[in-house]
Structures are given as C-alpha cells and as structure tokens.
Design a protein around this motif. Structure first.
Motif, PDB file in Angstrom:
ATOM      1  N   GLN A  42       0.618   6.198  -7.324  1.00  0.00           N
ATOM      2  CA  GLN A  42      -0.443   6.609  -8.044  1.00  0.00           C
ATOM      3  C   GLN A  42      -1.285   7.817  -7.553  1.00  0.00           C
ATOM      4  N   PHE A  43      -1.062   8.322  -6.209  1.00  0.00           N
ATOM      5  CA  PHE A  43      -1.866   9.328  -5.815  1.00  0.00           C
ATOM      6  C   PHE A  43      -1.152  10.763  -5.720  1.00  0.00           C
ATOM      7  N   GLY A  44       0.004  10.840  -6.300  1.00  0.00           N
ATOM      8  CA  GLY A  44       0.571  12.094  -6.498  1.00  0.00           C
ATOM      9  C   GLY A  44       0.794  12.967  -5.119  1.00  0.00           C
ATOM     10  N   LEU A  45       0.970  12.179  -4.271  1.00  0.00           N
ATOM     11  CA  LEU A  45       1.355  12.724  -3.121  1.00  0.00           C
ATOM     12  C   LEU A  45       2.324  13.940  -3.109  1.00  0.00           C
ATOM     13  N   ARG A  46       2.376  15.102  -2.527  1.00  0.00           N
ATOM     14  CA  ARG A  46       3.206  15.873  -2.484  1.00  0.00           C
ATOM     15  C   ARG A  46       4.537  15.686  -1.399  1.00  0.00           C
TER      16      ARG A  46
ATOM     17  N   SER B 156       3.510   2.267 -13.682  1.00  0.00           N
ATOM     18  CA  SER B 156       3.023   1.644 -14.821  1.00  0.00           C
ATOM     19  C   SER B 156       1.659   1.167 -15.264  1.00  0.00           C
ATOM     20  N   ILE B 157       1.118   0.945 -13.688  1.00  0.00           N
ATOM     21  CA  ILE B 157      -0.245   0.723 -14.058  1.00  0.00           C
ATOM     22  C   ILE B 157      -1.181   1.757 -14.280  1.00  0.00           C
TER      23      ILE B 157
ATOM     24  N   PRO C 221       0.864  -1.141   0.023  1.00  0.00           N
ATOM     25  CA  PRO C 221       0.112  -0.100   0.001  1.00  0.00           C
ATOM     26  C   PRO C 221       0.921   1.158  -0.018  1.00  0.00           C
ATOM     27  N   ALA C 222       2.046   1.406   0.571  1.00  0.00           N
ATOM     28  CA  ALA C 222       2.951   2.419   0.671  1.00  0.00           C
ATOM     29  C   ALA C 222       3.414   2.655  -0.757  1.00  0.00           C
ATOM     30  N   ALA C 223       3.767   1.679  -1.605  1.00  0.00           N
ATOM     31  CA  ALA C 223       4.266   2.047  -2.820  1.00  0.00           C
ATOM     32  C   ALA C 223       3.435   2.441  -3.815  1.00  0.00           C
ATOM     33  N   TYR C 224       1.989   1.724  -3.582  1.00  0.00           N
ATOM     34  CA  TYR C 224       0.888   2.305  -4.625  1.00  0.00           C
ATOM     35  C   TYR C 224       0.447   3.570  -4.182  1.00  0.00           C
TER      36      TYR C 224
END
Length: 279
Positions: free
Chosen positions: A101-105, A167-168, A94-97
């Motif tokens: 994918q979430f575009g975290l600042r 890449s997903i 979950p940390a890697a996802y």
C-alpha cells in the motif's frame, strides 16, 4: 412435447469411470505409507520384516511407549511452532502491508529478493546462525529455535499477505483515519480483519514449516534441553531401531496435529490462496 433429457454417452461414462479409478489408485498409493505407519504402530512387538498386512490384535502399547518417551518432544514442538507463528505474522503482516500500500521505491525488487531467499539451502543458513547464536547465547534455547523456525515461513508469508493486501482499497483505510484512527490503529482494526483468511493461511504454513523442521533443531541444539519431535524421532530410531512399532507410533502422534489443523483450516486456506492469486 418435452424432449428427453440428454444422457451422457457411453464413452463419456466409461472415461469418467476410468478417471475415477485412476484417481483412487493414485490416492491409495499416496496414502499407503500412512496406512502402513498406523498398521505397524497398532501391532505390538512387530518387526519391520514381519509386520502383518492387517492388525489382527490391535494394541495401544506402542502409543504408551511413544507418549512416555516422546511426550516432552511433542510439547516442545508445539511451543516452538506456535511461537514461530506469532513471530512470523508479527513481522510479515506490517511488511506485506507496507509493500502493498505504501508504493515503496524498489518494492518489486524487495518481493523478488524475498522469493530468492527461499532458494538458499537450509544447511547454509543453519551454519551461519549457529555462529551468531553462539555469540548471542541462543543455542539450546526456545527463543533461538523459535526465531530460526519463524524465518522458514517469513518469505512465504510476506509474499502471500502482500498479494492479498494489494486488493484492499486505500479508501477504506483513509476513511478510518478521517474518523480519528491513526495509521497503526487502521492497520490493526481494518486491514488485519479483512486479511483474516490470508493470515490464517500464512500462519498454518508457518506452523507446518516449524513443526517439520529438522535442520535447525539438529544444528542449533547440542543438548536435550530443547528437543522437538523431529529430532526426538531421529534419536528414537537410533535407540530403538528394533522396536519399529514404537517408532511408528511416535510418527503417527507427530502427524496428528498437522492433520487436524489442515482439516479445520482448509476452507480458510482455499480462500486465502485464491484471494491472493485472483485479486
């Protein structure tokens, strides 16, 4: 009129032969310690200075001694390594996802900081953990060693899984959510299956990190209640320094699980590392 097929020039054939010979010599040098370990283990009552080059009368006596004295340590290492894999992947996936994918600042900074943590000497972390573990009553416990060993593979797993999950396509997850899945369900049913190769690669390396750990095993255990095979070999050498056949047999047994896992999972490792680096 058909032209004859071009044959490699003699110089190219000679170069290829030299390269093959050099590769075989390097491989022989690298594998010689493994051969000598197995050779010594198969020779009963062998001393370190009088070991023959080939076992004329191979015997499994040393392996019987190793199993009877270190069988419990092998089982402990297996339990701890599997537990470390479960904990590491449960946190890393979950940390890697989220980073992918979430575009975290500040996501790039987090990834960089994750890489930096692998440069911290293990003895520094082990000493810091011992103080915390003593207060939490985790010293000499399976849970404490599992959590410590999971931390060895966590930075590597996060970086590897993030490189793959970038890449997903986000459209795949959005399509699953349109069909009624929530974000967690989409993560479990869509993202994780697509990341299978990377998960296997991360899990295998975490298993190897935990299996070969010595620093945490020595620092976080003051009794023999939880004694992994690395610590068992260390103590075994001190107690049986004259019986090198049994010591080498123990070392051979400790190397077998890692070798089997590497052979079985090599195609997944190649696909996971290549997929993460190319995509």
């Amino acid at each position: 009129m058909n032209r004859p097929m071009n044959r490699p020039a003699p110089r190219l054939r000679l170069r290829s032969a030299w390269n093959t010979t050099a590769a075989l010599l390097i491989l022989a040098v690298l594998l010689f310690p493994v051969y000598w370990m197995l050779n010594t283990a198969l020779q009963p009552e062998s001393s370190i200075a009088a070991t023959e080059w080939f076992p004329a009368s191979p015997s499994l006596k040393n392996f019987d001694t190793a199993i009877s004295t270190q069988g419990g340590s092998l089982l402990t290492s297996f339990v701890v390594a599997l537990g470390a894999v479960v904990v590491c992947l449960a946190l890393a996936a979950p940390a890697a996802y989220g980073l992918a994918q979430f575009g975290l600042r500040g996501g790039q900074g987090i990834v960089f900081a994750t890489l930096i943590t692998q440069m911290v000497p293990g003895i520094v972390i082990a000493n810091a953990l011992y103080s915390a573990y003593a207060q939490l009553d985790l010293v000499n416990s399976y849970l404490g060693l599992i959590l410590a060993d999971a931390s060895l593979g966590l930075p590597f797993s996060i970086v590897l899984l993030r490189a793959f999950m970038v890449s997903i396509p986000s459209e795949v997850v959005e399509a699953a959510m349109v069909d009624g899945a929530n974000r967690f369900t989409a993560f479990v049913r869509i993202v994780l299956p697509m990341s299978r190769n990377a998960l296997i690669t991360a899990g295998l390396f975490t298993f190897l990190f935990a299996w070969s750990d010595f620093m945490f095993a020595l620092t976080l255990n003051t009794t023999d209640d939880v004694k992994p095979i690395t610590l068992g070999i260390y103590q075994f050498v001190g107690a049986h320094v004259s019986d090198w056949g049994a010591v080498m047999a123990t070392a051979v047994l400790s190397a077998v699980p890692a070798a089997i896992l590497l052979v079985v999972a090599q195609k997944y490792i190649a696909a996971g590392i290549t997929g993460g680096s190319v995509k």
